[in-house]
Motif scaffolding. Structure first.
Motif, PDB file in Angstrom:
ATOM      1  N   LEU A  21      -5.791  -7.134   3.552  1.00  0.00           N
ATOM      2  CA  LEU A  21      -5.651  -5.733   3.152  1.00  0.00           C
ATOM      3  C   LEU A  21      -4.214  -5.408   2.763  1.00  0.00           C
ATOM      4  CD1 LEU A  21      -7.924  -3.779   5.683  1.00  0.00           C
ATOM      5  CD2 LEU A  21      -8.413  -4.422   3.314  1.00  0.00           C
ATOM      6  N   VAL A  22      -3.261  -5.963   3.499  1.00  0.00           N
ATOM      7  CA  VAL A  22      -1.851  -5.747   3.140  1.00  0.00           C
ATOM      8  C   VAL A  22      -1.564  -6.327   1.761  1.00  0.00           C
ATOM      9  CG1 VAL A  22       0.527  -6.392   3.705  1.00  0.00           C
ATOM     10  CG2 VAL A  22      -1.019  -5.614   5.502  1.00  0.00           C
ATOM     11  N   GLY A  23      -2.114  -7.508   1.487  1.00  0.00           N
ATOM     12  CA  GLY A  23      -1.933  -8.126   0.180  1.00  0.00           C
ATOM     13  C   GLY A  23      -2.524  -7.316  -0.949  1.00  0.00           C
ATOM     14  N   LEU A  24      -3.510  -6.496  -0.637  1.00  0.00           N
ATOM     15  CA  LEU A  24      -4.135  -5.638  -1.647  1.00  0.00           C
ATOM     16  C   LEU A  24      -3.372  -4.337  -1.867  1.00  0.00           C
ATOM     17  CD1 LEU A  24      -7.891  -6.036  -0.662  1.00  0.00           C
ATOM     18  CD2 LEU A  24      -6.812  -6.833  -2.763  1.00  0.00           C
ATOM     19  N   GLY A  25      -2.431  -4.028  -0.961  1.00  0.00           N
ATOM     20  CA  GLY A  25      -1.657  -2.803  -1.129  1.00  0.00           C
ATOM     21  C   GLY A  25      -1.789  -1.800  -0.012  1.00  0.00           C
ATOM     22  N   PHE A  26      -2.481  -2.176   1.065  1.00  0.00           N
ATOM     23  CA  PHE A  26      -2.618  -1.267   2.202  1.00  0.00           C
ATOM     24  C   PHE A  26      -1.319  -1.183   2.997  1.00  0.00           C
ATOM     25  CE2 PHE A  26      -6.935  -1.624   1.116  1.00  0.00           C
ATOM     26  CZ  PHE A  26      -7.716  -0.786   1.897  1.00  0.00           C
ATOM     27  N   ASN A  27      -1.049   0.003   3.535  1.00  0.00           N
ATOM     28  CA  ASN A  27       0.065   0.159   4.464  1.00  0.00           C
ATOM     29  C   ASN A  27      -0.165  -0.783   5.645  1.00  0.00           C
ATOM     30  OD1 ASN A  27       1.030   1.414   7.134  1.00  0.00           O
ATOM     31  ND2 ASN A  27       2.243   2.529   5.625  1.00  0.00           N
ATOM     32  N   PRO A  28       0.845  -1.563   6.055  1.00  0.00           N
ATOM     33  CA  PRO A  28       0.644  -2.549   7.120  1.00  0.00           C
ATOM     34  C   PRO A  28       0.083  -1.966   8.418  1.00  0.00           C
ATOM     35  CG  PRO A  28       2.712  -2.958   6.012  1.00  0.00           C
ATOM     36  CD  PRO A  28       2.185  -1.670   5.457  1.00  0.00           C
TER      37      PRO A  28
END
Length: 570
Positions: free
Chosen positions: A146-153
């Motif tokens: 999800l982080v790699g997709l652009g989600f806030n960590p």
């Protein structure tokens, strides 16, 4: 030498005896939650403390206490530990062979909407990993994706922890449910059925809850059709598999059905607007560098054929097939050496199964312990069941996978060695916690606590019983450990107040899943996966309110099932 359990062993007082019996449990909480001791050290020292108290406070003969601990430790290794080793091993084979990258791509290429990606990755895919491997893999992998997709960590980690609520009770091929059968004597299949009549309500709710946390009510309504497809498909499959197949497959089947159903649905339906977080590109760039994720744009340019995708998923399809085969009663009995019938093949398997199933008596314990004077002695065996163990079914899937993905035997064996090395400390933790459970059960300490807890009465205990599991998972990080720790206590208390013990055991496991998101171990894994090491307290504050809210829901459901909804209890 024999031993008669005395539930008021300390000063002839139930309350004093309960206070002493509570000491190793409180110590275990303190060691993990406050002292932040490593799990295996906390487990071993708790086991040692329990043995000392059993000997000096509850007057258990020293040799008997030690032998009981060995019985529990062996049960912790086989079948529970064996499931964990083989599950993680199969997962690592897919990673080493490069097939996991294809699996990841097949999930992430379906939609650009962040709400739907959360359902696919955090909910469905995370549940699949929980069922196949367990441990920290589901949260770590799905959060990093999800982080790699652009989600806030922080959001990525928190959402994955909350999403992981639905599958935890049946994680690692049903290990939490299977673990309760040994110390409680209640068949895992019966507990599986009851959990399958509790968690589907939560599983149906979680997809909506995830999107609501992310985007608010207005944006949640926009994707309500997808939420319903995801939640209903998961919940229905979870109910059917847990009630008719047993505890091993609910996570695998539910996650696959949910994942496939939503993926197919998204081919025919799209939300009116594409939801993205503000400034997500900047966050994605920073977070991706922090956790060394592969280049997302590059991986998105790759195209895989249907055959390549099927091959990548084949190890877990094989796992599902072998576990299903192992779950067939006639096969299971044959592998365990107890099948009687006319089928020539099953007779042959039966002969082999009988040859590799060992049940030697536990020295100094077997038929030496009495619950009261004149009672029937308690039997005690080391059950060493090799072929019939679910872990063996997974190992066979791993062997077949070796030929499908084309890795060498040298690499296969090296991966197995790495797996054992990685899980050696968790295995020690599980063995020591199960050993601890066996010791306090033998001494009568758990019965003392149960008798004390039973004073809350039939009105209040059904509501509070899930909170025991919640607390157990909070401090141990494992629904398996919490079930072993409190399973017998739940059973004895339920019996003393007229509550169905199967309902109480299921409540322990269902309540426990809501504690996973605030467990220090889970928080640490999630933070490490998304580059937030040192900010564990922030993630804890994010998840604690959701954890309490969900365990209260489970408490209300169990209370209702014990009263007006009693028809739901198998």
């Amino acid at each position: 030498m024999t031993f008669i359990q005395n539930f008021t062993a300390v000063g002839g007082s139930l309350w004093l005896s309960a206070a002493v019996a509570l000491i190793p449990i409180l110590y275990f909480f303190w060691a993990l939650a406050i002292k932040k001791m490593k799990g295996y050290i906390a487990g071993l020292t708790t086991l040692a403390l329990a043995i000392i108290l059993a000997i000096f406070a509850y007057k258990v003969p020293a040799g008997m206490a030690l032998m009981s601990a060995s019985q529990g430790a062996l049960y912790g290794i086989l079948p529970i530990g064996w499931i964990i080793v083989t599950s993680v091993f199969l997962y690592k084979i897919t990673v080493k062979s490069g097939q996991f990258d294809i699996i990841r791509h097949s999930v992430l290429s379906i939609t650009e909407d962040r709400r739907l990606q959360a359902l696919l990755v955090a909910f469905s895919f995370g549940a699949f990993l929980e069922g196949a491997a367990g441990f920290g893999a589901p949260v770590a992998i799905s959060a990093a994706l999800l982080v790699g997709l652009g989600f806030n960590p922080l959001y990525a980690a928190g959402l994955c922890l909350i999403a992981n609520t639905a599958p935890v009770a049946f994680g690692a091929i049903g290990a939490p449910v299977i673990a309760m059968e040994g110390p409680t004597g209640i068949p895992a299949v019966e507990v599986s059925k009851m959990i399958g009549r509790q968690l589907p309500f939560l599983s149906f709710f979680i997809p909506f809850y995830l999107v609501f946390i992310m985007a608010g009510w207005k944006k949640t309504k926009e994707v309500m059709p997808a939420i319903l497809v995801s939640g209903i498909s998961f919940a229905v499959t979870q109910y059917l598999s847990s009630n008719f197949l047993g505890p091993e497959l609910p996570d695998i089947l539910s996650s696959l059905v949910s994942l496939i159903a939503l993926a197919i649905f998204l081919n025919f339906w799209k939300p009116k607007t594409i939801f993205r977080f503000s400034a997500e590109q900047e966050l994605a760039a920073t977070s991706t560098a922090a956790v060394k994720l592969p280049n997302t744009k590059k991986s998105e340019a790759v195209h895989y054929t249907g055959g390549q995708i099927f091959k990548a998923w084949s190890p877990f399809i094989l796992l599902t097939a072998t576990i299903t085969l192992w779950g067939i009663p006639a096969i299971k009995l044959a592998l365990g050496g107890h099948y009687v019938g006319t089928n020539v093949i099953l007779k042959a398997v039966n002969a082999v199964g009988h040859a590799v199933t060992f049940m030697p008596e536990v020295p100094l314990v077997h038929n030496k312990v009495f619950s009261k004077a004149g009672a029937i002695p308690i039997q005690a065996f080391y059950k060493i069941e090799l072929l019939a163990a679910a872990g063996t079914a997974i190992l066979i899937a791993a062997i077949i996978t070796k030929f499908i993905v084309g890795i060498s035997w040298k690499s296969w064996m090296a991966t197995f060695g790495e797996t054992v090395n990685e899980v050696k400390f968790p295995l020690i933790t599980i063995a020591s916690v199960v050993g601890f459970a066996y010791v306090i059960n033998l001494a009568g300490m758990s019965t003392t606590l149960a008798l004390t807890l039973a004073k809350t009465g039939s009105v209040f205990f059904p509501f509070f019983s899930p909170f025991l599991g919640w607390l157990g998972v909070f401090v141990t990080g494992s629904d398996t450990s919490a079930n072993v720790l409190f399973g017998n206590l739940q059973k004895i208390t339920a019996e003393s107040i007229g509550m169905n013990p199967v309902l109480a055991l299921a409540a322990n496991s269902s309540g426990g899943v809501t504690g996973k998101m605030i467990s220090p171990q889970s928080i640490a894994v999630a933070c490490a996966a998304v580059g937030l090491v040192g900010k564990e307290s922030e993630l804890f504050r994010f998840t604690i309110k959701h954890s309490i809210f969900l365990v209260v829901i489970i408490g209300i459901l169990v209370w209702l099932q014990n009263s007006v909804l009693s028809f739901m209890v198998p």
